[in-house]
Scaffold this active site. Structure first.
Site, PDB file in Angstrom:
ATOM      1  N   GLN B 236      25.393 -19.284  49.661  1.00  0.00           N
ATOM      2  CA  GLN B 236      25.617 -18.684  50.976  1.00  0.00           C
ATOM      3  C   GLN B 236      27.018 -19.000  51.501  1.00  0.00           C
ATOM      4  OE1 GLN B 236      21.141 -19.607  52.371  1.00  0.00           O
ATOM      5  NE2 GLN B 236      22.338 -18.682  54.007  1.00  0.00           N
ATOM      6  N   ARG B 383      16.519 -19.201  58.705  1.00  0.00           N
ATOM      7  CA  ARG B 383      16.684 -18.018  59.535  1.00  0.00           C
ATOM      8  C   ARG B 383      16.855 -18.376  61.016  1.00  0.00           C
ATOM      9  NH1 ARG B 383      14.706 -12.193  57.933  1.00  0.00           N
ATOM     10  NH2 ARG B 383      15.891 -11.042  59.447  1.00  0.00           N
ATOM     11  N   CYS B 384      17.715 -19.351  61.251  1.00  0.00           N
ATOM     12  CA  CYS B 384      18.048 -19.678  62.637  1.00  0.00           C
ATOM     13  C   CYS B 384      19.353 -20.416  62.610  1.00  0.00           C
ATOM     14  CB  CYS B 384      16.976 -20.558  63.278  1.00  0.00           C
ATOM     15  SG  CYS B 384      16.881 -22.198  62.582  1.00  0.00           S
ATOM     16  N   GLU B 759      18.818 -13.856  63.299  1.00  0.00           N
ATOM     17  CA  GLU B 759      17.921 -14.993  63.389  1.00  0.00           C
ATOM     18  C   GLU B 759      17.130 -15.031  64.683  1.00  0.00           C
ATOM     19  OE1 GLU B 759      21.021 -17.772  62.515  1.00  0.00           O
ATOM     20  OE2 GLU B 759      20.618 -17.602  60.387  1.00  0.00           O
TER      21      GLU B 759
END
Lengths: 284, 805
Positions: B236, B383-384, B759
């Protein structure tokens, strides 16, 4: 998730498969749809140096309806059961249960024979076959024989089938009466938290016959004979259902797992059975 | 101008710029199986790596015998810590200032830990060889409870000096990592001590896992002739990986090329550096051949970075009228065996101190204790943004519990405590400057959309029917108003391993009027190739369909910190807009020259520069691009290129109002989502279709987390949820319909006003689902029941309230 090396065989008749089983003894296993055995091999929890694939044996395929008698070849898939129009009319509980097994992809591969023969307490067909009073047909090196579904299961993954025998078919009479298969699961693809197969016959307001089997609530499927008896002669009202549930509770022996603790499973089993009885009664 | 001249609307539509529901350009290859993922990469002579992993959660490694494995035909090497030690690579630094074993050095600290690395000619031989490595273990006491860890004599990390400070200050116990504090503790305690109303509750946000569809993996390829190392991987943050690889290996950074090909979901799982990468690189250097390592699903769930595992003890105080006066949080954070959280360096608890949420809370204090246990390392932002979902869950549960204590409607309690629109920019008690927001408008719109009052009436009627024995199903209304903090971040206080968290974009306009843009980020499904082209289209007047967006190859892309924490649009998206403006500035000079007027006499108009007051005199961007390469323009260099590195002045603060209507069966614990309304305000909306897709995906992950997904351990430290049979990933069957909606409050400091959205649905979704469960049982006295709300836990909550007779 890579299995140990194994030899792969694909015989085209039953005798060929039996000969291979005989030749390799403990080192050989037959595979039908593969949805139980192959994952175990990939986890290296099952070591199978000789894997005998039954896919090419035509004699193990096919759904036969002979009057009231129904025979399912061991290699009949859940998908074939669901798609068969005659079965949907004759034994609606079979389709109702098959639709609650895993997901469409798995049902396209998963077979009746594999489902009942593996002895996995999570599988749905064993309990259903006990409810139906089905007969399992097995063939060994010397002879064929029949084993009642209600006598087949001894412990988890332990059955009355000998290692050198192959389960070739299941057969049963189309049942009279109302039927229902109720299953609670966490998600698509999961085994039952609790499942109940119920068949009831009815004359007027009285129950004249009852067969009840429970799934994934013990190390074997549980045909709860006393639970069925508790309903016979009653109107399947609240008291009778409570009596049936109490009798069923005597017969099951759930263990704690990720689906929940024992108290929850027992409670859920009672709820699911009550729902299955109500549904079957409404259809009787 | 004549009838055939496209009007301005047509020209704008033709660009497919900001606001266009442009179809995703990535989908053509993904839907046809033509993606190129790490495991699709096949290089000549490539070897395969596989790990021997610990079956124990805590044990001494007495011996590792690799002889039988080495004797197997096709095995090339078996690496242990002893082999890596001379290279100094048996341990590696984590992103959180700790260090982590690459291969077991004397002991193992979690089940699934890497013990030895087998290299073989194919993955089947490698798997067989793993079975042949004989490891002798001596079991040690296992600690899976962080509270027990802080009171135990069992020392997990024997490599750390007792009593010595850690990366984030003093450690008060051998198993303690840090205490991180923010806010005014004394003032908070004073306010709470004398408040009208105080509620105190422990809120647990359980351990879960991002579980991307594609697991982690890499292919390392050392070219011994030219000295160049190429690493393809599921990264990522490819540029950071290159820098870390250079620092660890001693290979000059220009001789390392890191490539992130297509990535099948990341969700934070693919931010950190794993032993598999280090071992593959070492194996390739040693053998001179490419080495591939791809973990399987069980390894992914068991050993790569988990998320959450926060025990959040809170106190919140209010006046009798419901005005919140103070908030206090003390978190016990279970970090597992090594502190491998992926947070900006100065923030060991991420941005958890956004936990005052959407509310104007005058004083607050947060303390977070990081603790070692015998569990897998991680603590990533699933996902935040960093620890923001924990913060949002904490405050949204505390608000609900406070509403119960006050006897107030929870929607009204939120309303009277919102930060008002006229208070922005708002300085929170815990040190943040919220850039913008209009919470009341969003809240009112949401409540109206679901007919909130009608739902409460129906819920009350259902409770009465339940009490009369007419039904066993209850209705829960799950409210959430969340505020996120994303777009890390300003270089002055945000860095990872010393690298400032800027991001970048480089644009080249081709002579015929098409373009390529390269960014320092990397899409893992977000659709950057679609949306960043839209930003540029609006900025430079070239249709998005004529702009290629490329990311992930460190030899070609400008340096950036990567994609996570909803930072791509706030940071790289801003760099894209600003690089586009540099292009436009040069284009203006070229246009003026071509039109024979002064620079100030032309103005940009959608896809061209026009002479002010004479729109029939214009040069399109295609004309200008051609001229840039084909015409000698006095005082202007040939070519049309620009690069921008963007250091954001602040974070962005997306927010939203979510309402979940759920029916629960008190007998079976089953839950049915009847309605889910999600209003998101992510500022300027670049592509409404992509936003909707992001919201659907994020809500579905939130559903999973709230309703069943967890990484659970038994007392021996065995992972109980290591396969997808037990680890809940919703299918279409379990996924409800979502209704999406929006308001639009642009960020005042972002070049195009965008805030990021990927997110938000996870941050807001989890409390919405969880609050619905709680709300269903609230009339019967439920205050707090920990997630995940799977069947048996809902059943147990109902059972404990006496609802089973």
């Amino acid at each position: 998730m890579i299995p140990a090396a194994f030899e792969y065989y694909r015989p085209d008749d039953l005798q060929g498969a039996l000969a291979l089983l005989h030749e390799h003894g403990d080192e050989a296993r037959v595979v039908a749809g593969g949805h139980s055995l192959i994952p175990m091999m990939k986890l290296r929890m099952a070591e199978v140096p000789h894997l005998i694939d039954l896919q090419a044996i035509d004699a193990l395929r096919g759904i036969t309806v002979d009057g009231n008698r129904i025979t399912l070849g061991a290699m009949v898939t859940q998908e074939e059961i669901i798609a068969h129009e005659g079965l949907a009319t004759l034994v609606p509980i079979l389709r109702e249960a098959a639709l609650q097994i895993a997901d469409p992809q798995v049902r396209a591969m998963g077979t009746v024979g594999g489902n009942v023969a593996n002895g996995d307490p999570g599988n749905d067909m064993p309990g259903l076959m006990q409810c139906l009073g089905a007969t399992f047909h097995v063939t060994g090196p010397d002879a064929a024989r029949e084993i009642e579904a209600r006598d087949f299961y001894e412990a988890a993954y332990m059955t009355a089938r000998e290692d050198d025998e192959i389960l070739t078919a299941v057969s049963f009479d189309a049942p009279n009466g109302g039927q229902s298969y109720q299953k609670q699961k966490r998600k698509i693809g999961d085994y039952a938290t609790a499942a109940a197969a119920v068949i009831l016959t009815r004359e007027g307001e009285h129950c004249t016959g009852a067969s009840i089997a429970m799934t994934n609530l013990s190390d074997v499927p549980v045909w709860a004979e006393a639970a069925g008896e508790a309903l016979i002669g009653t109107d399947c009202g609240e008291d009778a259902v409570i009596a049936a549930i109490n009798a069923m509770q005597e017969a099951i022996d759930p263990t704690e797992d990720n689906r929940g603790p024992v108290a929850f499973k027992r409670h859920t089993a009672g709820i699911i059975l009550a729902r299955a009885i109500a549904r079957a009664w409404s259809r009787a | 101008m004549n009838d055939l001249t496209p009007d301005r609307d047509d020209r704008t539509a033709n660009l497919k710029g900001i606001g266009s529901a442009r179809r995703r350009v990535e989908d053509a290859r993904f839907t046809q199986g033509k993606g190129n993922y790490v495991d699709d990469i096949k290089l000549p002579g490539m070897l395969f790596g596989d790990f021997v992993r610990s079956p124990y959660a805590h044990a001494r490694v007495v011996s590792v015998d690799t002889s039988a494995a080495m004797a197997l035909d096709g095995v090339v090497a078996v690496l242990t810590a002893k082999d890596l030690e001379p290279l100094g690579l048996h341990w590696m630094p984590t992103l959180a200032g700790d260090k982590q074993m690459v291969l077991a050095d004397g002991k193992v600290l979690f089940q699934g830990q890497e013990v030895a690395y087998v290299v073989a000619r194919d993955r089947y031989v490698a798997a067989d060889a793993v079975e042949l490595v004989e490891v002798e273990y001596e079991e040690l006491p296992v600690i899976t409870d962080p509270f027990e860890a802080l009171n135990s004599d069992t020392v997990l990390r024997e490599d750390l000096q007792p009593g010595a400070d850690g990366a984030h200050g003093p450690r008060r116990h051998a198993n303690h990592i840090f205490l991180w504090e923010e806010g005014d503790k004394t003032a908070t305690e004073e306010v709470i001590g004398s408040a009208d109303v105080v509620v105190e509750e422990m809120i647990y946000y359980h351990r879960t896992h991002p579980c991307p569809l594609e697991t982690c993996g890499c292919v390392a390829s050392m070219d011994k002739v030219n000295g160049k190392l190429t690493v393809y991987g599921t990264f990522q943050a490819p540029h950071v990986v290159r820098t870390v690889a250079s620092l660890l290996s001693g290979i000059d950074e220009h001789n390392i090329r890191v490539v992130s090909p297509d990535i099948g979901g990341g969700f934070g799982n693919k931010v950190g550096v794993y032993p598999g990468y280090v071992c593959s690189i070492v194996a390739s250097i040693v053998t001179g051949l490419p080495v591939k390592w791809v973990e399987d699903r069980m390894e992914n769930l068991m050993a790569t970075a988990f998320a959450r595992d926060y025990w959040m003890k809170g106190r919140i105080s209010a006046t009798k009228e419901g005005k919140i006066t103070a908030l206090e949080a003390h978190v016990t954070a279970d970090h597992g065996a090594f502190d491998a959280c992926a947070d900006p360096t100065k923030f060991p608890a991420g941005f958890f101190h956004i936990c005052t949420g959407s509310y104007d809370i005058p004083v607050a204090y947060v303390g977070v204790d990081g603790v070692y246990t015998n569990k897998a390392p991680g603590g990533v932002a699933y996902r935040c943004s960093f620890r923001v979902t924990e913060a949002a869950y904490f405050i949204e549960r505390m608000i609900e519990i406070l509403a119960i204590e006050l006897g107030m409607d929870a929607a009204e309690l939120r309303r009277i405590n919102f930060i008002r629109a006229d208070q922005f920019p708002y300085h929170s008690a815990l040190g943040w400057e919220y850039d913008s927001g209009d919470y009341q408008t969003a809240w009112d719109k949401a409540l109206k959309a679901v007919d909130y009052d009608g739902l409460r009436t129906e819920q009350a009627a259902r409770v009465e029917a339940f009490r009369r024995g007419e039904t066993r199903r209850l209705i829960g209304i799950g409210l959430t108003h969340f505020t996120e903090i994303v777009g890390a971040g300003p270089v002055k206080n945000c860095d990872i391993l010393g690298m400032g968290m800027f991001d970048s974009c480089e644009i080249r306009i081709h002579p015929t009027g098409s373009a390529i843009a390269r960014l320092g980020t990397i899409s893992q499904g977000q659709g950057h190739a679609t949306t960043f082209a839209q930003i540029l289209a609006s900025e430079i007047g070239i249709p998005a369909d004529k702009i290629t967006v490329e990311e992930g190859d460190t030899d070609t892309a400008p340096y950036g910190l990567g994609t996570y924490g909803s930072r791509s649009t706030p940071v790289a998206g801003a760099a894209t807009a600003l690089a586009g403006r540099k292009i436009r500035a040069k284009a203006q000079m070229i246009a003026a020259y071509l039109l024979e007027v002064h620079d100030d006499d032309v103005e940009f108009d959608i896809d061209r520069f026009v002479v002010k007051g004479a729109p029939e005199r214009f040069k399109t961007m295609a004309d200008i691009a051609y001229a840039a390469y084909n015409q000698a323009i006095p005082g202007v260099e040939p070519g049309l290129e620009a690069v921008s590195y963007y250091d954001p002045p602040n974070m962005t603060y997306p927010f939203g109002a979510y309402i979940c209507v759920m029916e629960i069966d008190v007998d079976t614990g089953e839950a049915e989502i009847r309605q889910f309304y999600a209003l998101d305000d992510c500022g300027t909306r670049i592509n409404p279709m992509v936003i909707e897709g992001q919201v659907h995906g994020g809500l579905t992950e939130a559903l999973a987390i709230a309703m069943g997904q967890e990484i659970a351990y038994d007392d021996m430290g065995n992972v109980k949820t290591g396969t997808l049979m037990d680890f809940f990933i919703p299918t279409t069957w379990e996924t409800p319909h979502y209704t999406t909606d929006h308001t639009e409050t642009p960020s005042p400091h972002h070049p195009i006003g965008a805030k990021g959205v990927g997110e938000s649905p996870n941050v807001g979704g989890v409390p919405a689902f969880s609050n619905a469960v709680h709300d269903a049982l609230r009339p019967f006295g439920l205050r707090q029941s920990h997630m995940p709300h799977d069947h048996w836990r809902i059943w147990k909550a109902a059972h404990d309230l006496g609802l089973h007779g």
